[in-house]
Design a protein around this motif. Structure first.
Motif, PDB file in Angstrom:
ATOM      1  N   GLY A 110       0.731  -1.127  -0.082  1.00 45.25           N
ATOM      2  CA  GLY A 110       0.051   0.037   0.108  1.00 45.25           C
ATOM      3  C   GLY A 110       0.956   1.331  -0.013  1.00 45.25           C
ATOM      4  N   ALA A 111       0.097   2.387   0.039  1.00 47.97           N
ATOM      5  CA  ALA A 111       0.715   3.563   0.040  1.00 47.97           C
ATOM      6  C   ALA A 111       0.039   4.687   0.859  1.00 47.97           C
ATOM      7  N   VAL A 112       0.769   5.449   1.623  1.00 44.94           N
ATOM      8  CA  VAL A 112       0.106   6.364   2.545  1.00 44.94           C
ATOM      9  C   VAL A 112      -0.670   7.556   1.866  1.00 44.94           C
ATOM     10  N   SER A 113      -1.697   7.551   2.395  1.00 39.97           N
ATOM     11  CA  SER A 113      -2.776   8.779   1.908  1.00 39.97           C
ATOM     12  C   SER A 113      -2.964   9.889   2.684  1.00 39.97           C
ATOM     13  N   ALA A 114      -2.753   9.530   4.248  1.00 42.97           N
ATOM     14  CA  ALA A 114      -2.675  10.551   5.078  1.00 42.97           C
ATOM     15  C   ALA A 114      -2.117  10.243   6.280  1.00 42.97           C
ATOM     16  N   VAL A 115      -1.551  11.217   7.166  1.00 44.11           N
ATOM     17  CA  VAL A 115      -0.669  10.850   8.254  1.00 44.11           C
ATOM     18  C   VAL A 115      -1.190  11.697   9.699  1.00 44.11           C
ATOM     19  N   THR A 116      -1.070  11.032  10.754  1.00 47.42           N
ATOM     20  CA  THR A 116      -1.361  11.650  12.057  1.00 47.42           C
ATOM     21  C   THR A 116      -0.440  11.351  12.968  1.00 47.42           C
ATOM     22  N   ASP A 117       0.239  11.999  13.170  1.00 51.00           N
ATOM     23  CA  ASP A 117       1.525  12.163  14.204  1.00 51.00           C
ATOM     24  C   ASP A 117       2.478  10.756  13.962  1.00 51.00           C
ATOM     25  N   ASP A 118       2.785  10.225  12.649  1.00 50.72           N
ATOM     26  CA  ASP A 118       3.534   9.347  12.377  1.00 50.72           C
ATOM     27  C   ASP A 118       3.331   7.870  13.171  1.00 50.72           C
ATOM     28  N   ARG A 119       2.198   8.078  13.572  1.00 50.41           N
ATOM     29  CA  ARG A 119       1.681   6.585  14.100  1.00 50.41           C
ATOM     30  C   ARG A 119       0.296   5.934  13.662  1.00 50.41           C
ATOM     31  N   ALA A 155       6.943   6.327  13.926  1.00 47.44           N
ATOM     32  CA  ALA A 155       7.880   6.054  13.102  1.00 47.44           C
ATOM     33  C   ALA A 155       9.221   7.028  13.403  1.00 47.44           C
ATOM     34  N   GLU A 156      10.535   6.426  13.118  1.00 46.96           N
ATOM     35  CA  GLU A 156      11.427   7.382  13.595  1.00 46.96           C
ATOM     36  C   GLU A 156      11.776   8.417  12.718  1.00 46.96           C
ATOM     37  N   ARG A 157      11.327   8.458  11.615  1.00 51.63           N
ATOM     38  CA  ARG A 157      11.536   9.363  10.606  1.00 51.63           C
ATOM     39  C   ARG A 157      10.234   9.999  10.028  1.00 51.63           C
ATOM     40  N   PRO A 158      10.074  11.193   9.667  1.00 52.40           N
ATOM     41  CA  PRO A 158       8.647  11.721   9.076  1.00 52.40           C
ATOM     42  C   PRO A 158       7.939  10.844   8.179  1.00 52.40           C
ATOM     43  N   ILE A 159       6.844  10.546   8.182  1.00 50.67           N
ATOM     44  CA  ILE A 159       6.203   9.534   7.341  1.00 50.67           C
ATOM     45  C   ILE A 159       5.434  10.697   6.351  1.00 50.67           C
ATOM     46  N   ARG A 160       5.548  10.794   5.181  1.00 44.58           N
ATOM     47  CA  ARG A 160       4.840  11.281   4.035  1.00 44.58           C
ATOM     48  C   ARG A 160       3.943  10.801   3.130  1.00 44.58           C
ATOM     49  N   ILE A 161       3.145  11.506   2.930  1.00 48.71           N
ATOM     50  CA  ILE A 161       1.871  11.003   1.735  1.00 48.71           C
ATOM     51  C   ILE A 161       2.850  10.497   0.520  1.00 48.71           C
ATOM     52  N   ASN A 194      11.895   6.545   5.749  1.00 48.18           N
ATOM     53  CA  ASN A 194      11.965   5.165   6.712  1.00 48.18           C
ATOM     54  C   ASN A 194      12.100   3.971   6.079  1.00 48.18           C
ATOM     55  N   ALA A 195      12.546   3.931   4.581  1.00 52.35           N
ATOM     56  CA  ALA A 195      12.793   2.798   3.898  1.00 52.35           C
ATOM     57  C   ALA A 195      13.570   1.838   4.576  1.00 52.35           C
ATOM     58  N   GLY A 196      13.256   0.665   4.550  1.00 56.73           N
ATOM     59  CA  GLY A 196      13.924  -0.443   5.150  1.00 56.73           C
ATOM     60  C   GLY A 196      13.716  -0.586   6.715  1.00 56.73           C
ATOM     61  N   ALA A 197      12.955   0.301   7.244  1.00 60.24           N
ATOM     62  CA  ALA A 197      12.703  -0.074   8.590  1.00 60.24           C
ATOM     63  C   ALA A 197      11.301  -0.737   8.981  1.00 60.24           C
ATOM     64  N   ARG A 198      11.255  -1.344  10.151  1.00 63.07           N
ATOM     65  CA  ARG A 198       9.839  -2.173  10.135  1.00 63.07           C
ATOM     66  C   ARG A 198       9.233  -1.559  11.541  1.00 63.07           C
ATOM     67  N   SER A 199       7.917  -1.555  11.554  1.00 66.36           N
ATOM     68  CA  SER A 199       7.058  -1.282  12.499  1.00 66.36           C
ATOM     69  C   SER A 199       6.136  -2.202  12.703  1.00 66.36           C
ATOM     70  N   GLU A 200       5.578  -2.509  13.974  1.00 63.79           N
ATOM     71  CA  GLU A 200       4.632  -3.341  14.379  1.00 63.79           C
ATOM     72  C   GLU A 200       3.297  -2.769  14.535  1.00 63.79           C
ATOM     73  N   VAL A 201       2.382  -3.538  14.057  1.00 57.63           N
ATOM     74  CA  VAL A 201       0.979  -2.912  13.546  1.00 57.63           C
ATOM     75  C   VAL A 201      -0.049  -3.367  14.937  1.00 57.63           C
TER      76      VAL A 201
END
Length: 298
Positions: free
Chosen positions: A173-182, A235-241, A209-216
């Motif tokens: 998938g791809a990000v369409s909107a972001v709230t506080d990088d979580r 996320a450690e780095r800002p998530i962008r749309i 954040n390419a290469g990083a993993r996050s638990e859902v």
């Protein structure tokens, strides 16, 4: 006991040495890096050791017995070798480390000083500080199986046996909107049921954040068909749309989920029929069933 090569021993006995220290770091993603405090490039055993990388040894502790030995290294953040972003993303966490004492005039004269793994890494404005933990620290980690109701395997590993690369268990998938990088709204996952990816693993494939993993933590569907993914940690780095990712199905570790969601009951690694906690407090009584239940509700 360490075996010192004859050439190195002769050099040590001569009283005049040409020695340096080399560090070999192998990250969990397979990337290998070599560093040395010598002023020119060294190479041995298939690894090149870069000079002038800012690596310097700090405090070292060694002891007899099973106590965990530690060593510390300090270095400068370099844009092409060790970056602040990579440390923040956890790419260096628990990397395998080797420290060598090497004769820089003949690298065949070398001896390994210690092996271990990178522990805590702290960052400053221009430098980092890393701890190398000895092999004994693994003895302090939990090992073996646990007698419990929920499965102790990791979904998708060899003991579990589920193939998470199947289309039914993996989405992109791809990000369409972001709230506080979580909390992120995403596209591409509309064909999956709500909660399908909860407790799963999201891997970033593009973006900062390419290469990083996050638990859902959560996977929800909106009334209009929108999909929201909630991460356990920001996320450690800002998530962008437009940032892209892959995500795998999560498992609640129960017998019911294993059987119904993954059709994998034969490989379930738990003991779902063990007695509950109340059974440990059973007290003999004159009538009724000794099932560990409350005396006051008979």
């Amino acid at each position: 006991m360490k075996t010192v090569p004859p050439g190195l021993q002769a050099l040590l006995d001569s009283g005049v040495t040409t020695l340096c220290t080399c560090w070999r770091i192998e990250r969990l993603d397979g990337e290998v890096f070599g560093f040395t405090n010598h002023d020119r490039m060294l190479r041995f055993a298939g690894t090149g050791y870069q000079p002038e990388t800012g690596f310097t040894p700090a405090e070292t502790a060694a002891s007899l017995g099973l106590a965990v030995d530690t060593a510390e290294i300090e270095g400068a953040l370099s844009a092409d070798v060790i970056t602040d972003a990579d440390i923040a993303l956890g790419l260096w966490d628990n990397a395998h480390a080797e420290i060598w004492r090497v004769d820089w005039t003949d690298t065949a004269n070398r001896v390994i000083l210690r092996k271990g793994s990178l522990g805590e890494i702290s960052r400053g404005t221009q430098s980092f500080f890393a701890e190398i933990r000895g092999l004994a620290h693994q003895l302090a980690q939990p090992g073996g199986r646990t007698f419990q109701r929920n499965c102790d395997a990791v979904v998708g590993d060899a003991r579990c046996g589920v193939n998470l690369d199947q289309p039914a268990f993996k989405g992109t998938g791809a990000v369409s909107a972001v709230t506080d990088d979580r909390l992120i709204s995403v596209s591409g996952l509309g064909g999956f049921a709500a909660g399908w990816f909860a407790q799963g693993l999201l891997t970033w494939t593009a973006g900062s954040n390419a290469g990083a993993r996050s638990e859902v933590a959560g996977h929800r569907l909106g009334a209009s068909g929108s999909v929201t993914i909630e991460l356990w940690r920001r996320a450690e780095r800002p998530i962008r749309i437009g940032d892209t990712f892959t995500v795998t199905a999560g498992c609640g570790k129960t017998w019911e989920i294993c059987r119904a969601k993954f059709s994998n009951g034969a490989n379930h690694r738990s003991f779902p029929h063990i007695p509950g906690n109340d059974a440990a407090y059973q007290t003999a009584k004159t009538g009724g069933v000794n099932d560990g239940g409350s005396f006051f509700n008979d």
